[in-house]
Design an enzyme around this catalytic site. Sequence first.
Site, PDB file in Angstrom:
ATOM      1  N   LEU A  15      -3.356   6.978  16.851  1.00  0.00           N
ATOM      2  CA  LEU A  15      -1.885   7.082  16.816  1.00  0.00           C
ATOM      3  C   LEU A  15      -1.210   5.715  16.984  1.00  0.00           C
ATOM      4  O   LEU A  15      -0.072   5.641  17.445  1.00  0.00           O
ATOM      5  CB  LEU A  15      -1.365   8.091  17.852  1.00  0.00           C
TER       6      LEU A  15
ATOM      7  N   GLY B  32       0.020   6.094  13.174  1.00  0.00           N
ATOM      8  CA  GLY B  32       0.234   7.480  12.713  1.00  0.00           C
ATOM      9  C   GLY B  32       1.119   8.254  13.676  1.00  0.00           C
ATOM     10  O   GLY B  32       1.550   7.729  14.712  1.00  0.00           O
TER      11      GLY B  32
ATOM     12  N   THR C  26      -9.492  -0.346  -1.530  1.00  0.00           N
ATOM     13  CA  THR C  26      -8.201  -0.777  -2.053  1.00  0.00           C
ATOM     14  C   THR C  26      -8.338  -1.733  -3.233  1.00  0.00           C
ATOM     15  O   THR C  26      -9.321  -2.483  -3.317  1.00  0.00           O
ATOM     16  CB  THR C  26      -7.398  -1.496  -0.944  1.00  0.00           C
TER      17      THR C  26
ATOM     18  N   TYR D 224      -6.695  -8.527   4.830  1.00  0.00           N
ATOM     19  CA  TYR D 224      -6.720  -7.074   4.633  1.00  0.00           C
ATOM     20  C   TYR D 224      -7.740  -6.715   3.553  1.00  0.00           C
ATOM     21  O   TYR D 224      -8.668  -5.916   3.782  1.00  0.00           O
ATOM     22  CB  TYR D 224      -5.315  -6.561   4.260  1.00  0.00           C
TER      23      TYR D 224
ATOM     24  N   GLY E  72       1.555 -14.283  -2.375  1.00  0.00           N
ATOM     25  CA  GLY E  72       0.300 -13.538  -2.548  1.00  0.00           C
ATOM     26  C   GLY E  72       0.386 -12.348  -3.479  1.00  0.00           C
ATOM     27  O   GLY E  72      -0.611 -11.665  -3.681  1.00  0.00           O
TER      28      GLY E  72
END
Length: 316
Positions: free
Chosen positions: A33, A36, A115, A139, A279
């Site tokens: 959490l 979320g 991703t 990431y 980026g």
Amino acid sequence: MKLLVTGGAGYIGSVVGAQLLAAGHQVVVLDDLSTGHADAVPDGAELVRGTLRETAFEVLDGAGFDAVLHFAAKSLVGESVRRPGLYWDKNLGESLALLDAMRRADVHRIVFSSTAAVYGEPETTPILETDPTRPTNPYGASKLAIDTTLTEYAALHGLGAVSLRYFNVAGAHGRYGERHTVETHLIPNVLAVALGRGESVQMFGGDYPTPDGTCVRDYIHVVDLGRAHLLALDACAPGEHQIFNLGNGDGFSVREVVEVCRTVTDHPIPAVEAPPRPGDPAVLVASSDKIRSALGWKPERDLPAMVADAWAFLRR
Ligand code: UDP
């Protein structure tokens, strides 16, 4: 099947969790959490609050799970550039802890949220799964490291894994949708202006080598994305790590997205050009041929449907 959904209190995890339940599966959500929301956990799922590192083994051990769907992650590119250690720790470190817990608890199937950011600045489009992976931020690098780990664990330990490399996910599914505290994504930001939160949309960069000068992205409806997870779950095979791009295969520019939002909301949505965001590649469009032919998946919802569903969700 009995399924562990990590990150099931987040945007994509909650939508896919709801679809898994609707398909008759039993779902336990594991979420710390941190980003979320407890009230986003799908109706009918059990929520366990905790980190993967501290809680995954305890949840999995002896509980008869068939597979894990792993959504939990940090996912803000800008934050990852400022705090790379956080991304390596939360994304790669906690994923290793999850994989370790799975091995010890005898759970050997995983569907992983990868991703398009693993590809970095593509040399050609549409992007194929075999194209070079050269992420341009921590990431994308941390997600690529997890993909690499899955390949190795499949070969070494017989894990059955599928990585789905998401392009730009949008839309909503009833009460499940995008509710980020820090919202960086284009469609929710544009719709927020239509809702009266903010005066105008900032369009980052107008000089890209694209037909109208703004960046082109491949938007996929979160419900179509969820359907791919159900197929991926069935496709997990021991000792194999399969990787699929997940997009529509069509590109839309920032200007085109703003225009669709104007049509759907019937609001003028003022938009101004702003400096490019560091980026951002000019064009990111998936080749979805592999998942179409291997899993029989195909997208069913177009950009106006994504915007309409996101708009309905925002107004709830
Ligand atoms: N973008 C924009 N204004 C915003 C948010 C995003 O112009 O308020 C642009 C962004 O520069 C990129 C595209 O919209 O070219 C999609 O960005 P998003 O953050 O939604 O997804 P990304 O492709 O970065 O994962």
